[in-house]
Design an enzyme around this catalytic site. Structure first.
Site, PDB file in Angstrom:
ATOM      1  N   TYR A  87       0.849  -1.193   0.000  1.00  0.00           N
ATOM      2  CA  TYR A  87       0.000   0.000   0.000  1.00  0.00           C
ATOM      3  C   TYR A  87       0.885   1.243   0.000  1.00  0.00           C
ATOM      4  CZ  TYR A  87      -3.728  -3.243   1.223  1.00  0.00           C
ATOM      5  OH  TYR A  87      -4.623  -4.288   1.221  1.00  0.00           O
ATOM      6  N   ASN A 108     -12.644  -1.686  -4.867  1.00  0.00           N
ATOM      7  CA  ASN A 108     -12.501  -2.132  -6.253  1.00  0.00           C
ATOM      8  C   ASN A 108     -13.730  -2.935  -6.674  1.00  0.00           C
ATOM      9  OD1 ASN A 108     -11.711  -3.266  -8.693  1.00  0.00           O
ATOM     10  ND2 ASN A 108     -10.155  -4.593  -7.771  1.00  0.00           N
ATOM     11  N   CYS A 116      -6.539  -6.314  -7.208  1.00  0.00           N
ATOM     12  CA  CYS A 116      -6.327  -5.743  -5.879  1.00  0.00           C
ATOM     13  C   CYS A 116      -5.665  -6.737  -4.932  1.00  0.00           C
ATOM     14  CB  CYS A 116      -7.644  -5.225  -5.307  1.00  0.00           C
ATOM     15  SG  CYS A 116      -9.001  -6.402  -5.331  1.00  0.00           S
ATOM     16  N   HIS A 117      -5.726  -8.025  -5.270  1.00  0.00           N
ATOM     17  CA  HIS A 117      -5.073  -9.030  -4.434  1.00  0.00           C
ATOM     18  C   HIS A 117      -3.550  -8.913  -4.469  1.00  0.00           C
ATOM     19  CE1 HIS A 117      -5.405 -10.841  -8.463  1.00  0.00           C
ATOM     20  NE2 HIS A 117      -4.275 -11.485  -8.158  1.00  0.00           N
ATOM     21  N   GLU A 144      -0.685 -17.223  -8.883  1.00  0.00           N
ATOM     22  CA  GLU A 144       0.209 -16.439  -9.724  1.00  0.00           C
ATOM     23  C   GLU A 144       1.684 -16.767  -9.465  1.00  0.00           C
ATOM     24  OE1 GLU A 144      -0.725 -12.267  -9.708  1.00  0.00           O
ATOM     25  OE2 GLU A 144      -2.821 -12.642 -10.256  1.00  0.00           O
TER      26      GLU A 144
END
Length: 151
Positions: A87, A108, A116-117, A144
């Site tokens: 952040y 979001n 946003c993850h 990912e």
């Protein structure tokens, strides 16, 4: 507003379209189901992502939000697949406070497609408002990191 739902490894998702763009991805099964070309394409791209065969989405997105939130969501889309930012990183890049970035991140309307993850706290994982919360965020990041789901 046309909507199409799908079963995902994270629970049911409903994708909504308006004026030729995706405007929302909501957790849960939508009441109305409409198979538009764009929603079918979104479903296919999400399935490919969950299968580890897609890293980027090629869909028109139109999230509704303030100019600041729109800037934050654009910054989220610039975070590469498999990487994270804090952040604080985003706040510094946007000339803002980390708390404001966190609030925009949590608002979001198009999670997963706007990743946003991929935003984490400086001292750990941070929160996640979708699916099963932090467990869903961990699973998306694991997908990912390794190209396959951890369950």
């Amino acid at each position: 507003m046309p909507q199409l739902s799908l079963h995902s490894p994270f629970g049911d998702l409903t994708v909504s379209e308006e004026n030729g763009a995706i405007v929302a991805v909501d957790w849960g099964w939508g009441r109305d189901q409409t198979e538009t070309p764009l929603l079918l394409r979104a479903r296919a791209e999400l399935f490919d992502y969950f299968d580890g065969a897609r890293r980027d989405f090629d869909l028109p997105l139109a999230p509704a939000g303030s100019p600041f939130r729109t800037r934050v969501w654009a910054a989220l889309r610039a975070i590469p697949y498999g990487e994270t930012r804090t952040y604080g990183d985003l706040a510094a890049a946007l000339g803002s406070a980390a708390r404001a970035v966190g609030q925009a991140n949590g608002a979001n309307p198009i999670p997963i497609l706007i990743p946003c993850h991929r935003v984490v706290a400086g001292n750990g994982l941070g929160g996640y408002s979708g699916g099963e919360g932090a467990a869903t965020k961990r699973a998306l990041l694991a997908l990912e990191a390794g190209g396959m789901l951890p369950f």
